[in-house]
Design an enzyme around this catalytic site. Structure first.
Site, PDB file in Angstrom:
ATOM      1  N   VAL A  34      14.117  77.082  55.029  1.00  0.00           N
ATOM      2  CA  VAL A  34      14.128  77.650  53.674  1.00  0.00           C
ATOM      3  C   VAL A  34      15.564  77.799  53.203  1.00  0.00           C
ATOM      4  O   VAL A  34      16.404  78.384  53.896  1.00  0.00           O
ATOM      5  CB  VAL A  34      13.407  79.025  53.666  1.00  0.00           C
ATOM      6  CG1 VAL A  34      13.530  79.687  52.301  1.00  0.00           C
ATOM      7  CG2 VAL A  34      11.946  78.850  54.063  1.00  0.00           C
ATOM      8  N   LYS A  35      15.826  77.260  52.021  1.00  0.00           N
ATOM      9  CA  LYS A  35      17.194  77.302  51.497  1.00  0.00           C
ATOM     10  C   LYS A  35      17.293  78.421  50.461  1.00  0.00           C
ATOM     11  O   LYS A  35      16.477  78.495  49.529  1.00  0.00           O
ATOM     12  CB  LYS A  35      17.503  75.948  50.861  1.00  0.00           C
ATOM     13  CG  LYS A  35      18.945  75.544  50.848  1.00  0.00           C
ATOM     14  CD  LYS A  35      19.043  74.098  50.380  1.00  0.00           C
ATOM     15  CE  LYS A  35      20.454  73.616  50.330  1.00  0.00           C
ATOM     16  NZ  LYS A  35      20.554  72.329  49.636  1.00  0.00           N
TER      17      LYS A  35
END
Ligand code: E4P
Length: 220
Positions: free
Chosen positions: A82-83
């Site tokens: 997850v960015k």
């Protein structure tokens, strides 16, 4: 050093993957938007091509929403990272998601102080943007060196993902600085192969063999 492709284009990812040197993929909302398919569908398709960390960026900007979105993205595939953007809400979300065992790539890092904060929040990757710092007259590579030194001083496990790499020199200097990963467009990865003496040498080898045994050099 691991090589990631910085693109959401499936043809580019298939081409890079065919070379056998792609360890993962990074995307961002701008790259996804270019492909005309919603984020979740596009990253799922990327996960079918490359077996390695695939960064998918949240679109929310508040902690609770970022956490909820991050959990949903992480469900797409075991390889999703997850960015999250390096803002206060993003760092709080990073700390929460990391505690749950969800890997986080903290993006839009432009200073060593920001990188220190991301490591303290348990980020799996930190993404310092080299090219965009160069664009405003700073030395982007200095940032990579500073972050690597700081993380070594304190044994942080956060990996340095050198991003916004615009050419082979950026890749090589990141490798020299000790960045664990470099993410780059396909064009930059392709440039890494090139050396005129390789082409010249290969042509000569094939010509010499052909002259001796009468075979035609294979078309390249
Ligand atoms: C990193 O994850 C970013 O997607 C990317 O490297 C940004 O590169 P750019 O500055 O060339 O857009």
């Amino acid at each position: 050093m691991k090589f990631f492709l910085d693109t959401a284009n499936l043809d580019e990812i298939r081409k890079g993957a065919s070379w056998g040197i792609v360890d993962g993929v990074t995307t961002n909302p701008s790259l996804i938007a270019r492909e005309g398919r919603p984020l979740k569908e596009q990253v799922a398709a990327i996960c079918d091509i490359v077996d390695g960390p695939i960064s998918a960026e949240v679109l929310s900007t508040e902690t609770a929403a970022m956490i909820a979105e991050g959990r949903e993205l992480a469900k797409i595939h075991k390889n999703i990272v997850v960015k999250l953007p390096l803002i206060k809400d993003g760092i709080a979300a990073c700390a929460a998601l990391s505690k749950e065992g969800i890997r986080v790539n903290v993006t839009l890092c432009f200073s060593p102080a920001q990188a220190l904060i991301a490591a303290k929040a348990g980020a799996y990757f930190i993404s310092p943007f080299v090219g965009r710092l160069d664009d405003i007259g700073h030395n982007g590579m200095d940032l990579i060196r500073q972050i690597v030194a700081i993380y070594e001083n304190y044994d942080f496990s956060t990996q340095v993902l050198a991003a916004s790499l615009r050419g082979p020199t950026h890749v090589i200097e990141s490798a020299l600085a000790g960045a664990q990963i470099g993410t780059m467009p396909l064009k930059v990865m392709e440039q890494l192969f090139n050396h005129p003496l390789t082409d010249k040498g290969l042509d000569q080898f094939l010509k010499d063999y052909g002259k001796a045994f009468g075979t035609q050099p294979a078309a390249r």
